[in-house]
Scaffold this motif. Structure first.
Motif, PDB file in Angstrom:
ATOM      1  N   GLU A  81       0.810  -1.400   0.039  1.00 54.63           N
ATOM      2  CA  GLU A  81       0.131  -0.048  -0.150  1.00 54.63           C
ATOM      3  C   GLU A  81       0.847   1.197  -0.015  1.00 54.63           C
ATOM      4  O   GLU A  81       0.561   2.234  -0.713  1.00 54.63           O
ATOM      5  N   SER A  82       1.723   1.270   0.807  1.00 53.78           N
ATOM      6  CA  SER A  82       2.618   2.280   1.164  1.00 53.78           C
ATOM      7  C   SER A  82       3.789   2.397  -0.155  1.00 53.78           C
ATOM      8  O   SER A  82       4.339   3.753  -0.068  1.00 53.78           O
ATOM      9  N   GLY A  83       3.934   1.649  -0.831  1.00 52.43           N
ATOM     10  CA  GLY A  83       4.717   1.905  -1.949  1.00 52.43           C
ATOM     11  C   GLY A  83       6.243   1.321  -1.365  1.00 52.43           C
ATOM     12  O   GLY A  83       7.306   1.404  -1.995  1.00 52.43           O
ATOM     13  N   LEU A  84       6.479   0.998  -0.099  1.00 47.83           N
ATOM     14  CA  LEU A  84       7.777   0.661   0.508  1.00 47.83           C
ATOM     15  C   LEU A  84       8.122  -0.770  -0.238  1.00 47.83           C
ATOM     16  O   LEU A  84       9.364  -1.354  -0.041  1.00 47.83           O
ATOM     17  N   ILE A  85       7.099  -1.416  -0.777  1.00 47.50           N
ATOM     18  CA  ILE A  85       7.529  -2.887  -1.185  1.00 47.50           C
ATOM     19  C   ILE A  85       8.720  -2.754  -2.425  1.00 47.50           C
ATOM     20  O   ILE A  85       9.412  -3.688  -2.495  1.00 47.50           O
ATOM     21  N   VAL A  86       8.676  -1.425  -3.088  1.00 47.34           N
ATOM     22  CA  VAL A  86       9.601  -1.389  -4.047  1.00 47.34           C
ATOM     23  C   VAL A  86      11.212  -1.256  -3.498  1.00 47.34           C
ATOM     24  O   VAL A  86      11.840  -2.321  -3.915  1.00 47.34           O
ATOM     25  N   PRO A  87      11.400  -0.547  -2.596  1.00 45.72           N
ATOM     26  CA  PRO A  87      12.687  -0.739  -1.902  1.00 45.72           C
ATOM     27  C   PRO A  87      12.837  -1.728  -1.207  1.00 45.72           C
ATOM     28  O   PRO A  87      14.241  -2.446  -0.970  1.00 45.72           O
ATOM     29  N   LEU A  88      11.789  -2.476  -0.482  1.00 48.29           N
ATOM     30  CA  LEU A  88      12.068  -3.835   0.256  1.00 48.29           C
ATOM     31  C   LEU A  88      12.283  -4.734  -0.604  1.00 48.29           C
ATOM     32  O   LEU A  88      13.370  -5.659  -0.504  1.00 48.29           O
ATOM     33  N   GLY A  89      11.707  -4.912  -1.874  1.00 41.96           N
ATOM     34  CA  GLY A  89      11.867  -5.903  -2.993  1.00 41.96           C
ATOM     35  C   GLY A  89      13.255  -5.917  -3.385  1.00 41.96           C
ATOM     36  O   GLY A  89      14.139  -6.998  -3.520  1.00 41.96           O
ATOM     37  N   ASP A  90      13.749  -4.543  -3.634  1.00 42.12           N
ATOM     38  CA  ASP A  90      15.040  -4.281  -4.015  1.00 42.12           C
ATOM     39  C   ASP A  90      16.096  -4.961  -3.382  1.00 42.12           C
ATOM     40  O   ASP A  90      17.047  -5.478  -3.538  1.00 42.12           O
ATOM     41  N   TRP A  91      15.703  -4.619  -1.830  1.00 45.29           N
ATOM     42  CA  TRP A  91      16.733  -5.032  -0.883  1.00 45.29           C
ATOM     43  C   TRP A  91      16.898  -6.579  -0.830  1.00 45.29           C
ATOM     44  O   TRP A  91      18.146  -7.082  -0.679  1.00 45.29           O
ATOM     45  N   VAL A  92      15.667  -7.267  -0.822  1.00 44.13           N
ATOM     46  CA  VAL A  92      15.721  -8.712  -0.632  1.00 44.13           C
ATOM     47  C   VAL A  92      16.547  -9.211  -1.918  1.00 44.13           C
ATOM     48  O   VAL A  92      17.279 -10.117  -1.634  1.00 44.13           O
ATOM     49  N   LEU A  93      16.123  -8.539  -3.156  1.00 48.44           N
ATOM     50  CA  LEU A  93      16.837  -9.122  -4.149  1.00 48.44           C
ATOM     51  C   LEU A  93      18.471  -9.135  -4.189  1.00 48.44           C
ATOM     52  O   LEU A  93      19.155  -9.984  -4.418  1.00 48.44           O
ATOM     53  N   LYS A  94      18.906  -8.120  -3.769  1.00 49.32           N
ATOM     54  CA  LYS A  94      20.326  -7.980  -3.772  1.00 49.32           C
ATOM     55  C   LYS A  94      20.973  -8.704  -2.744  1.00 49.32           C
ATOM     56  O   LYS A  94      21.914  -9.248  -2.929  1.00 49.32           O
ATOM     57  N   ARG A  95      20.437  -8.569  -1.518  1.00 50.56           N
ATOM     58  CA  ARG A  95      20.953  -9.551  -0.637  1.00 50.56           C
ATOM     59  C   ARG A  95      20.985 -10.957  -1.027  1.00 50.56           C
ATOM     60  O   ARG A  95      21.877 -11.413  -0.829  1.00 50.56           O
ATOM     61  N   ALA A  96      19.772 -11.391  -1.531  1.00 51.20           N
ATOM     62  CA  ALA A  96      19.817 -12.810  -2.006  1.00 51.20           C
ATOM     63  C   ALA A  96      20.665 -13.249  -3.069  1.00 51.20           C
ATOM     64  O   ALA A  96      21.657 -14.176  -2.990  1.00 51.20           O
TER      65      ALA A  96
END
Lengths: 689, 105
Positions: free
Chosen positions: A493-508
């Motif tokens: 909802e808040s759009g935080l999914i974008v930075p969150l998703g990026d972060w998970v992707l990079k970490r993985a």
């Protein structure tokens, strides 16, 4: 002792002006009251004075400050007019004629009390001659239009001011009747006024009416009339004062209009629609019915403004306004809040909750349909995200209803373009909680509170771990480790999914790239993508960046999407997936079997594998239906060249069943729970290769 | 409007001993007798005789009736000859015909 409603600050010198009314009617009433030649008080239901004009102040021998806030008493005038006495400062008394009409002041019923000095009438007749002379001079020179009328409303005498106002010579005007300078449709009312005056039923009249000049022009006149009572003519002659208030009325009307309407579209503005909502709720409270408020936000309006210019944007807003009005009932009010936001207030939706909902949705349907019609010129048909709030009577304040509709619109917007959403009480209760989660989640990203856990994925052929699904966890400082279901909705909802998703992707990608060098060189990793990333068309870029940052080979990365995401994807978003597959990244369909995707449309989707939803796996060994479904999914997928992964595998029996059905890979507690990176890599290191 | 048990007390302000003043006081008495039976008191105040009392009560015009008790206090001004209208404005109940008080207009 103080009467009810009496204000204590009556004599306070700080009070320089009476309280300002909040509705336009009050403002107009105030203006006309102050302009009236008669004494006027406006009093509320308890008799407290809320407004006085200068004539009333003079008649009552008190200042405005002494009157406003003071209590006159509830005026009782059963016969239309009565005499009261005013105590004067010098100890004397003045007889005053009182008339009362009911009105609205602010939103409350109030009384307009008209006062006329009649003490003069009781003076001795001996003073008449001198007065007659004085009267002649005053009559002729008065800047206000004056006329003496016969009982059949013929002009007996007129002064210069009136003649010039009406465009006649004085002599010419004196040959005419009042009807000759009035609109034909007012004739009946005038005859009735004349009758009331001449019969003594009314002492006077104070009206606004239309006057017709010699040239045929319409002027607005403020006319007061009273029977002269034989002082300067016959017993039944009537004297009139006529004031030209055309300009004042026009500017007042214009100011009032501007104050309540949106200049661009001519629709009601926020103030007016909220007032209408308030009134509709008050009416609905009495009848026990529902009122609805629709909050519309145009989709993609910014793009119109940016690409076609503000003129095109304005033209679109005007057209939307016109169309909205064309589909509404006369009792509904459409308003523009500003920007591309509109409100529609729907009056009286009935007493049944479900019926009211249906009625509101019917209005929404009409709006959606009319907006979808082709536009003129270069404009594309538009869509709107619509939030709907319903309220029974005055159960909630108008402001709350607006907030609810706004919130529902916000949720509709998040579902994508052209959606609508009904405000839901339960959502409101969760909303406060969600705000906290949203704020904390923003901080969590900065504070590095997010972690990635890995769940092993094994080959069903030999039980070998071939990869892992990267799963985000939030190591909350107060609440401990939180699972995605507790914060992913808010992130979406808040759009935080974008930075969150990026972060998970990079970490993985970083973790697995390292493990491929140290522990297992053919290890694969599966990462979930969000609808937002896909829709924003930032997914491919993010993935390419993560790959190049980490040095991970594209062939080691699998991206999982849900069925819904793919079904709703546009050609442009799907093109991102093709680009990724060209790189070597594999695309998988998560939770397969739960969404809309039928087996038949699997062929069209750009995917490399499907993941069978855990709900089918759970029934294996117990339900022959589930077995048949899994069997069909596996067969079809293989026929289409797709691999099949199962999730939620918890028992050896399920593992064996899946193996027999030909499923390729599996994950679940039977193979290992999601675990922190170090635990996962330890497990890999000790597992037999 | 269940205000029947308490004793009612009114003060009526008039100007001089004119016919109009006397009629106003008489109207109030008749009205109270009809609506309340014996349970009321009326004090008649001439503002020309007692200007200081009129001033302290901020009387603007006469005839004005104050309902002193029971609370809530009320104040009316003008013609008291229409009993239904006056009784409604003063918050009185006519036990034998309460329905008449609902809608004076």
């Amino acid at each position: 002792m103080s009467p009810p409603g009496q204000r204590s600050s009556t004599l306070s010198p700080a009070r320089s002006s009476p309280p300002t009314p909040t509705v336009p009617g009050g403002e107009i009433l105030r203006a006309f009251t102050l302009a009236m030649a008669a004494g006027v008080l406006v009093v509320d239901r308890s008799g407290t004075i809320v407004l006085s004009n200068p004539t009333a102040q003079r008649l009552i021998d008190r200042t405005e400050d002494e009157l406003v806030g003071g209590n006159l008493g509830v005026p009782l005038v059963p016969d239309g007019v009565t005499q009261i006495d005013v105590a004067l400062r010098d100890g004397g008394a003045r007889a005053v004629e009182m008339q009362v009409t009911e009105t609205m002041w602010s939103t409350e019923p109030a009384y307009v009390v008209t006062l006329k000095d009649v003490s003069e009438r009781r003076q001795a007749a001996g003073e008449l001659d001198e007065s007659e002379e004085r009267f002649q001079a005053v009559f002729e020179e008065s800047p206000i239009g004056l006329a003496i009328l016969s009982s059949d409303y013929r002009f007996l005498r007129v002064n210069r001011a009136l003649s010039s106002m009406l465009g006649y010579d004085t002599a010419e005007l004196m040959t005419l009747k009042v009807a000759d300078v009035s609109r034909p449709e007012d004739a009946e009312a005038q005859a009735e006024w004349a009758r009331q005056l001449v019969s003594g039923e009314k002492a006077g009249h104070d009206v606004e009416t239309w006057l017709v000049t010699k040239a045929g022009e319409m002027r607005r006149g403020h006319v007061t009339s009273a029977v002269m009572g034989g002082r300067f003519g016959s017993q039944s002659d009537v004297i009139c004062t006529v004031e030209d208030i055309t300009e004042r009325t026009e500017s007042l009307a214009r100011v009032t209009y501007l104050a309540l309407h949106d200049e661009l579209t001519g629709l009601a503005n926020r103030a007016l629609v909220m007032d209408r909502l308030h009134l509709a709720q008050a009416r609905a409270e009495r009848s026990g019915t529902f009122v609805g408020l629709l909050f519309l936000d145009l989709d993609g309006f910014k793009a119109v403004n940016d690409s076609l210019g503000h003129e095109a944007g304005d033209a679109l807003l005007i057209e939307v306004a016109r169309r909205l009005e064309s589909v509404l009932r006369p009792s509904d009010t459409a308003a523009r809040l500003g920007g591309d936001e509109f409100l529609v207030c729907c009056d009286d939706l009935g007493a049944e909750a479900t019926g009211a909902q249906a009625a509101a949705l019917h209005v929404v349907d009409r709006i959606v349909a009319v907006l979808a019609e082709p536009m003129n010129g270069s404009l594309e048909p538009t869509t709107a995200s619509i939030g709907i709030a319903l309220v029974r009577g005055t159960q909630q304040s108008s402001d709350t209803v607006l907030r609810n509709a706004d919130q529902a619109m916000y949720r509709a917007k998040q579902q994508g373009a052209a959606c609508f959403e009904l405000f839901d009480e339960a959502l409101q209760a969760r909303a406060a909680d969600r705000v906290t989660v949203r704020d904390e989640l923003g901080l969590a990203l900065e504070r590095d509170e997010l972690v990635v856990h890995y769940q092993p994925i094994a080959s069903l052929e030999d039980g070998q771990v071939i990869g892992a699904e990267a799963l985000v966890r939030w190591d909350h400082p107060d609440r401990g480790i939180l699972l995605p279901r507790e914060f992913l909705d808010v992130a979406e909802e808040s759009g935080l999914i974008v930075p969150l998703g990026d972060w998970v992707l990079k970490r993985a990608c970083r973790d697995v790239a390292r493990w491929r060098q140290t522990v297992r060189q053919d290890l694969l990793v599966t990462v979930n993508a969000s609808a937002r990333q896909l829709r924003d068309e930032t997914l491919a870029d993010s993935i390419e960046e993560a790959l190049s940052d980490s040095g991970l080979q594209a062939g080691a990365l699998e991206i999982e999407l849900t069925e819904t995401m793919l079904i709703e994807a546009t050609a442009a978003t799907l093109a991102q997936l093709d680009a990724l597959r060209t790189l070597g990244v594999r695309i998988g369909l998560d939770d397969f079997g739960t969404g809309y995707a039928s087996l038949s449309c699997l062929r069209r989707l750009p995917v490399d594998f499907v993941k069978i939803d855990r709900s089918f796996v759970a029934g294996l060994g117990e339900s022959s239906d589930d077995e048949a479904i899994v069997n069909a999914i596996v067969d079809l997928s293989h026929a289409l060249g797709l691999q099949v992964v199962s999730e939620g595998v918890e028992s050896l029996a399920q593992r064996r069943a899946l193996g027999q059905l030909g499923c390729d890979y599996a994950q679940g507690w039977h193979f290992g729970r999601p675990r922190a990176a170090t635990d996962f890599v330890n497990m890999l290191a000790t597992a037999p290769v | 409007m269940a205000e029947t048990q308490d004793s009612y007390s009114f003060r009526i302000f008039v100007t001089g001993e004119s016919l109009r003043s006397q009629r106003a006081a008489a109207n109030l008495r008749s009205l109270c007798a009809a609506a309340l039976g014996d349970g009321f008191e009326i004090e008649v105040v001439d503002v020309l005789e007692r200007p200081e009392l009129a001033e302290s009560e901020r009387i603007i015009a006469t005839p004005t009736v104050l309902r002193l008790s029971p609370p809530p206090s009320r104040r009316v001004v003008g013609d008291l000859s229409d009993f239904d209208l006056a009784a409604a404005a003063l918050g009185l109940v006519q036990p034998e015909a309460p329905a008449n008080l609902g809608g004076p207009s």
